[in-house]
Structures are given as structure tokens and as C-alpha cells.
Write an enzyme that holds these catalytic residues in place. Structure first.
Site, PDB file in Angstrom:
ATOM      1  N   GLU A 282     -31.676 -56.852  17.075  1.00 57.70           N
ATOM      2  CA  GLU A 282     -32.581 -56.789  18.239  1.00 57.70           C
ATOM      3  C   GLU A 282     -31.944 -55.824  19.217  1.00 57.70           C
ATOM      4  OE1 GLU A 282     -35.456 -58.080  18.568  1.00 57.70           O
ATOM      5  OE2 GLU A 282     -35.450 -59.436  16.858  1.00 57.70           O
TER       6      GLU A 282
ATOM      7  N   CYS B 172     -34.158 -56.130  27.969  1.00 57.63           N
ATOM      8  CA  CYS B 172     -34.498 -55.199  26.888  1.00 57.63           C
ATOM      9  C   CYS B 172     -35.984 -54.929  26.793  1.00 57.63           C
ATOM     10  CB  CYS B 172     -33.995 -55.746  25.561  1.00 57.63           C
ATOM     11  SG  CYS B 172     -34.694 -57.349  25.182  1.00 57.63           S
TER      12      CYS B 172
ATOM     13  N   LYS C 189     -20.243 -64.828  19.010  1.00 59.93           N
ATOM     14  CA  LYS C 189     -19.329 -63.926  19.740  1.00 59.93           C
ATOM     15  C   LYS C 189     -20.094 -63.478  20.982  1.00 59.93           C
ATOM     16  CE  LYS C 189     -18.006 -60.197  20.702  1.00 59.93           C
ATOM     17  NZ  LYS C 189     -17.961 -59.754  22.108  1.00 59.93           N
TER      18      LYS C 189
ATOM     19  N   GLU D 248     -32.470 -44.876  27.251  1.00 59.15           N
ATOM     20  CA  GLU D 248     -32.570 -46.189  27.902  1.00 59.15           C
ATOM     21  C   GLU D 248     -31.542 -46.261  29.029  1.00 59.15           C
ATOM     22  OE1 GLU D 248     -30.807 -49.561  25.852  1.00 59.15           O
ATOM     23  OE2 GLU D 248     -32.422 -50.878  26.497  1.00 59.15           O
TER      24      GLU D 248
HETATM   25  P1  NAD Z   1     -23.505 -53.847  23.288  1.00 59.56           P
HETATM   26  O1  NAD Z   1     -24.108 -53.300  22.053  1.00 59.56           O
HETATM   27  O2  NAD Z   1     -22.540 -53.021  24.025  1.00 59.56           O
HETATM   28  O3  NAD Z   1     -22.758 -55.234  22.992  1.00 59.56           O
HETATM   29  C1  NAD Z   1     -23.431 -56.349  22.442  1.00 59.56           C
HETATM   30  C2  NAD Z   1     -22.408 -57.258  21.787  1.00 59.56           C
HETATM   31  O4  NAD Z   1     -21.829 -56.587  20.670  1.00 59.56           O
HETATM   32  C3  NAD Z   1     -21.249 -57.672  22.679  1.00 59.56           C
HETATM   33  O5  NAD Z   1     -20.906 -59.019  22.389  1.00 59.56           O
HETATM   34  C4  NAD Z   1     -20.131 -56.735  22.218  1.00 59.56           C
HETATM   35  O6  NAD Z   1     -18.835 -57.241  22.451  1.00 59.56           O
HETATM   36  C5  NAD Z   1     -20.403 -56.642  20.731  1.00 59.56           C
HETATM   37  N1  NAD Z   1     -19.904 -55.428  20.086  1.00 59.56           N
HETATM   38  C6  NAD Z   1     -19.687 -54.214  20.626  1.00 59.56           C
HETATM   39  N2  NAD Z   1     -19.272 -53.344  19.671  1.00 59.56           N
HETATM   40  C7  NAD Z   1     -19.230 -54.034  18.506  1.00 59.56           C
HETATM   41  C8  NAD Z   1     -18.888 -53.689  17.156  1.00 59.56           C
HETATM   42  N3  NAD Z   1     -18.553 -52.456  16.809  1.00 59.56           N
HETATM   43  N4  NAD Z   1     -18.959 -54.652  16.219  1.00 59.56           N
HETATM   44  C9  NAD Z   1     -19.350 -55.913  16.535  1.00 59.56           C
HETATM   45  N5  NAD Z   1     -19.672 -56.287  17.794  1.00 59.56           N
HETATM   46  C10 NAD Z   1     -19.621 -55.360  18.767  1.00 59.56           C
HETATM   47  O7  NAD Z   1     -24.751 -54.246  24.224  1.00 59.56           O
HETATM   48  P2  NAD Z   1     -24.711 -54.816  25.719  1.00 59.56           P
HETATM   49  O8  NAD Z   1     -24.302 -53.710  26.631  1.00 59.56           O
HETATM   50  O9  NAD Z   1     -23.976 -56.111  25.749  1.00 59.56           O
HETATM   51  O10 NAD Z   1     -26.254 -55.162  25.957  1.00 59.56           O
HETATM   52  C11 NAD Z   1     -27.179 -54.250  26.431  1.00 59.56           C
HETATM   53  C12 NAD Z   1     -28.041 -53.725  25.299  1.00 59.56           C
HETATM   54  O11 NAD Z   1     -28.631 -54.803  24.600  1.00 59.56           O
HETATM   55  C13 NAD Z   1     -29.212 -52.889  25.776  1.00 59.56           C
HETATM   56  O12 NAD Z   1     -29.362 -51.765  24.952  1.00 59.56           O
HETATM   57  C14 NAD Z   1     -30.413 -53.812  25.610  1.00 59.56           C
HETATM   58  O13 NAD Z   1     -31.640 -53.142  25.450  1.00 59.56           O
HETATM   59  C15 NAD Z   1     -30.022 -54.584  24.399  1.00 59.56           C
HETATM   60  N6  NAD Z   1     -30.712 -55.872  24.328  1.00 59.56           N
HETATM   61  C16 NAD Z   1     -31.678 -56.060  23.372  1.00 59.56           C
HETATM   62  C17 NAD Z   1     -32.376 -57.265  23.314  1.00 59.56           C
HETATM   63  C18 NAD Z   1     -33.459 -57.494  22.283  1.00 59.56           C
HETATM   64  O14 NAD Z   1     -33.807 -58.656  22.046  1.00 59.56           O
HETATM   65  N7  NAD Z   1     -33.998 -56.469  21.652  1.00 59.56           N
HETATM   66  C19 NAD Z   1     -32.068 -58.291  24.215  1.00 59.56           C
HETATM   67  C20 NAD Z   1     -31.080 -58.074  25.163  1.00 59.56           C
HETATM   68  C21 NAD Z   1     -30.391 -56.868  25.200  1.00 59.56           C
END
Ligand code: NAD
Length: 495
Positions: free
Chosen positions: A269, A303, A194, A399
Site C-alpha cells: 500500500e 496517503c 515493525k 508526492e
Molecule cells: P517509508 O517507506 O519511509 O517507511 C515505511 C516503513 O518501512 C517504516 O516502518 C520504515 O522503517 C520501513 N522501512 C524503510 N525502509 C525499509 C526497507 N528497506 N526494508 C524494510 N522496511 C523499511 O514511508 P513513511 O515515510 O513511513 O510513510 C509515508 C509514505 O507512506 C507516503 O508515501 C504515503 O503515501 C505512504 N502511505 C501509504 C498508505 C496506503 O495505504 N497506501 C497509507 C499510509 C502511508
């Protein structure tokens, strides 16, 4: 310099009426609900994607379940590795196309899309391909007493866990999607991805390339849509593991949802508020280029990148002066222009969030350098340095996931460690020094999943990656991922 020419294949791909990718083919969407994909540099809608219904998600999971029990289970480890390598070859052959799709939807500089996102995707896929033939159990000798001369032996075997749900964020969707594909396929699992609703196209295209690579239908499926689509996926009955990369609040909600479903396995992650410690002996001129790159790569939307700089009091003024001078030289502009050094933020929602932090800093007179939103079209903000009021300042705690860095001075090692660890997060950290003995004493005290010395942000498939505290659960890469994608079965034999 002028902008790179968009390839005809990219033009054709973005103008398609995209559905999902289920059982080896692009499907028409059941629902008329669609999400617009906006180019963050121009604010123009470049494509729309479908929002999957629960029924479509279940179809994708059923296909992955069937493929797990038949098509993929019938392949040998060698064949699985070969197919992942073939997919890596095809990513290489289609590198420019995939890079352009990423840049158009995320505002990532085109050279970063080419040389980091796509090039590293190839490196990671090949690394995972190599593991397929190297996953094994162990033999043990039990100590059960022998009454009549009988003997005992035991061994363990690692078996693929089944269908994996891979939920991907927007910042490096192709590469992070392929971390999940690589880990799943090499261990013998199948996957339903997804992608983020902001950057969906590169993974849809990758799914087509997977079929060309000979990966059987159903082994990789892609359902598109919003968070609701992700929730359907976690709840779908054959999902055995959720591999999630994204924000902390979403990760915690997903972890709880997965556990409710008969303890579906989950690896998370998540985000961070990463610290870089610049010690008294650091040579600022020497470290600055590497530190700048690690911090402001992809406009800080990484991240692992640092957002908190701790500088020894004796170097504070020099550091601020040189850092300010350097970031003011960044050429901000179109990510499709190869000479641009700093592009837009990736989407409107994120732009609005970062703007709020910049406003907060301005209201409290905390801006050292930058701090402004650029007038005109596109989601552009300046690379920004802030001073913080103390360790409980929201700008020090939360963050921003943007090009916004706090600087704070320290005097003693004790004070440094206390401030670095004053965070609910623990993803990454770094120590900048030529005093290796001092760095080696600090490293065990730092609460983070990864600590670098004289570098930050770089990931390598041979080195485990993941967070402590609220930054996550589980580890990716190296051999650490194997445990997350396999069940360990113990076999004991009396003879
Ligand atoms: P997000 O949590 O908003 O969304 C991530 C994914 O989850 C998207 O595909 C979204 O559609 C889906 N999603 C949202 N709500 C959901 C739910 N309730 N159930 C299932 N899926 C759901 O994150 P983002 O804004 O896309 O990414 C930014 C964040 O990701 C930052 O906090 C960043 O630090 C983190 N990040 C972490 C890593 C790592 O490896 N630790 C890598 C990249 C990004």
C-alpha cells in the site's frame, strides 16, 4: 484554549526504557543503539526506542511461528473473532492514552487522534473480528469422464498463510498496524509488526493490550527500529507474507527483496498524487468544507488525500478565491490544544522534504497562497496552494505527502482525464459534481484504486482499498484481503 493534560499512564509509558514485544512480553534490547522520538510540535525528545538486532527479529518470528502452529491454530474461528473484539474493547477503554501517544509522536491534532485514529481502529478491529467465522471454500463438480461408474467431487479450502511481517508507516501507525493485525489474526495467521521509527509507542502499548485481551503470547510481536530492522524481518526464515504500507521507493525495494526469498507473498500500500476533479456544475460553497477537510486532514499527511485539484475553467477564479480565503482562516498551533485546526508536520525528515518543495515553488513564483515555513519551534508550515507550469512540473508529479496542493484548470473532459492520468501513481481520485451521469462516465476512465464522488479520503472497512500503477499491489478490507492472507487449497476426490 489550553492544552489537554497528559495522562499519568502516558507519562509513565514514555519514560520507560522500551525494548521489543516478543512472545507476550516486553523484552530488554540487546543493542545499545536507540532512536530518539521527537515531539514535532516542541522538537523535544520524549522517548527513545530500541533498534532490533537480527537475532531479536528472528526470536520474534520464531515466537510467531510457534504460536501459528500451536496456540493460534488451536483456536476456533469464533474464539479468534471474540479475542479481536476484546482487543477492540480494550482500545476503547484506553482510547485517551493511545490518542495522546499518537499526538505526542506525530503532531496529529488530539481530536483527530481520538475521533479518527483510535475510534476507527476500534471499527476496523470489529469488522475483521466478524470475518473470522465467514471464511470458507467452495465445492465443484469436475467433468472427468467416468469409465467404470466412479465419481468425482472437489472442494477448496482457505488456509492461513502463516507468519506475516507487518511494516507500518508513521502517519497512522495505530490504525494501519491494526489493519494488519485484524487481517492476519482473523484468517488464522500470526504477525510480527515493525512500526515506523518515528511513531512506535502506540503499537508497543497495543501489544500489551492484546495479551490482556487473551490473545496468546507470540500471536502479535513488535520489533522496533529502522529500515534495517524491516529488512531483517523480510529475510527471516518463517515469514510467509509481507504486508507493507509506506512510500513507493521502499515498497518497490521490499517487493523485490520478498520475491527473492522463495516468492514470499507481498502486498504493498504505497503513495499517490491523488486528483480531485471539480466539474463546471459544482457548487463551490457546498463542496468546500468537505474538500478542505479531505485535503488538509493531518496536515495532508494521508496517503489517500488529494494533492492535485483540477478545476473547470469556468469555476477557476471563484474556486481559488474561496479556497485561499478558507485556508487562511486555519488556526495553526499545538496539536494538544483542542481548538487548533492545523498542526505540525510529523517529523524532521519529512519537514525538510516539504520545505524543499515549498522553496522550489517560491523560486519559480508558483505560490498562490501559503508557502511559508513558520518561524520558531516545531515543524510547522502553512497550508499551501500552488499553480503548476504544466503536467511535467515536478510539483505536479511528485508526492509531497504534505499540505501542498496544485491547482490546474481544464476545459474539456478529455483534457481532464488525460491530465488526471498523467501520473505514475493511481491510489485515489474524486469527482465533485451534481451531474451524476457525467461522473459515472468519467469514473471508468480514471486510473485509481478508489474513486469518490463529492467526497475524498474517507476509508471504510466494507470497501476495498489499494492502489493501481506504482501506488501498490493488493487490496485491504472488505473480503478482498482474504486472498492475500490465505492459501487456496484444492481437494479432488474419486469415489
Ligand atoms: P517509508 O517507506 O519511509 O517507511 C515505511 C516503513 O518501512 C517504516 O516502518 C520504515 O522503517 C520501513 N522501512 C524503510 N525502509 C525499509 C526497507 N528497506 N526494508 C524494510 N522496511 C523499511 O514511508 P513513511 O515515510 O513511513 O510513510 C509515508 C509514505 O507512506 C507516503 O508515501 C504515503 O503515501 C505512504 N502511505 C501509504 C498508505 C496506503 O495505504 N497506501 C497509507 C499510509 C502511508
Amino acid at each position: 484554549m489550553s492544552e489537554v493534560q497528559i495522562l499519568a499512564s502516558v507519562q509513565q509509558f514514555i519514560t520507560r526504557q522500551h525494548g521489543h514485544f516478543i512472545h507476550g512480553q516486553c523484552t530488554d534490547a540487546e543493542s545499545s543503539e536507540r532512536v530518539a522520538l521527537v515531539n514535532p510540535a516542541t522538537e523535544q525528545v520524549i522517548a527513545t526506542i530500541a533498534v532490533a538486532t537480527e537475532h531479536e527479529v528472528d526470536q520474534a518470528v520464531q515466537s510467531a511461528h510457534d504460536a501459528f502452529h500451536h496456540a493460534w491454530a488451536d483456536t476456533s474461528p469464533y474464539e479468534r473473532g471474540q479475542k479481536l473484539n476484546k482487543l477492540a474493547d480494550l482500545v476503547e477503554q484506553h482510547a485517551e492514552e493511545l490518542a495522546q501517544l499518537e499526538t505526542l509522536t506525530t503532531g496529529k491534532l488530539i481530536n483527530l487522534s481520538r475521533h479518527l485514529e483510535v475510534a476507527q481502529t476500534v471499527v476496523f478491529l470489529r469488522y475483521f473480528a466478524g470475518w473470522a467465522t465467514k471464511i470458507h471454500g467452495q465445492t465443484m463438480q469436475p467433468s472427468i469422464p467416468s469409465m467404470q461408474g466412479e465419481k468425482y467431487t472437489a472442494y477448496t479450502m482457505r488456509q492461513p498463510i502463516g507468519v506475516v511481517a507487518g511494516i507500518v508507516p508513521w502517519n497512522f501507525s495505530l490504525m494501519i498496524g491494526c489493519w494488519k493485525i485484524g487481517a492476519a489474526l482473523t484468517t488464522g495467521c500470526t504477525i510480527v509488526l515493525k512500526p515506523s521509527e518515528f511513531t512506535t509507542l502506540s503499537l508497543l502499548r497495543l501489544a500489551e493490550l492484546a495479551i490482556e485481551a487473551g490473545i496468546p503470547a507470540g500471536v502479535i510481536n513488535v520489533v522496533t527500529g529502522t529500515g534495517q530492522t524491516g529488512q531483517y524481518l523480510i529475510d527471516s526464515k518463517y515469514i510467509k507474507k509481507v504486508s507493507f504500507t509506506g512510500s513507493v521507493p521502499t515498497g518497490i525495494a521490499i517487493g523485490q527483496q520478498a520475491m527473492k526469498n522463495d516468492l514470499t507473498r507481498v502486498s504493498l500500500e504505497l503513495g499517490g498524487k491523488n486528483a480531485a476533479a471539480i466539474l463546471a456544475d459544482a457548487n463551490i460553497d457546498e463542496i468546500l468544507p468537505t474538500l478542505l477537510q479531505a485535503t488538509f486532514v493531518h496536515q495532508g499527511q494521508v496517503c489517500a488525500a488529494p494533492e492535485r485539484f483540477f478545476i473547470h475553467q469556468s469555476k477557476y477564479d471563484e474556486f481559488i478565491e474561496k479556497l485561499t480565503g478558507a485556508i487562511q482562516q486555519f488556526k495553526i498551533g499545538s496539536p494538544l490544544d483542542e481548538s487548533t485546526m492545523f498542526g505540525p508536520l510529523s517529523n524532521k525528515a519529512h519537514f525538510d522534504k516539504v520545505k524543499q518543495y515549498l522553496q522550489m515553488a517560491q523560486n519559480n513564483d508558483q505560490v498562490i497562497s501559503g508557502g511559508k515555513v513558520l518561524a520558531g519551534i516545531g515543524y510547522f508550515v502553512e497550508p499551501t496552494l500552488l499553480k503548476v507550469t504544466g503536467v511535467d512540473d515536478p510539483l505536479f508529479i511528485e508526492e509531497t505527502f504534505g499540505p501542498v496542493v496544485d491547482v490546474i484548470a481544464f476545459e474539456s473532459d478529455e483534457e481532464l482525464i488525460t491530465m488526471m492520468n498523467h501520473s505514475r501513481f493511481g491510489l485515489t481520485a474524486s469527482v465533485w459534481s451534481n451531474d451524476l451521469a457525467k461522473a459515472l462516465r468519467l469514473i471508468p476512465q480514471i486510473e485509481a484504486g478508489s474513486v469518490w464522488v463529492n467526497m475524498h479520503t474517507f476509508l471504510d472497512p466494507a470497501v476495498p482499498f489499494g492502489g493501481v500503477k506504482a501506488s501498490g499491489q493488493g487490496r485491504e478490507f472488505s473480503d478482498a484481503f482474504i486472498e492475500d492472507y490465505t492459501e487456496l487449497k484444492s481437494v479432488m476426490i474419486r469415489y
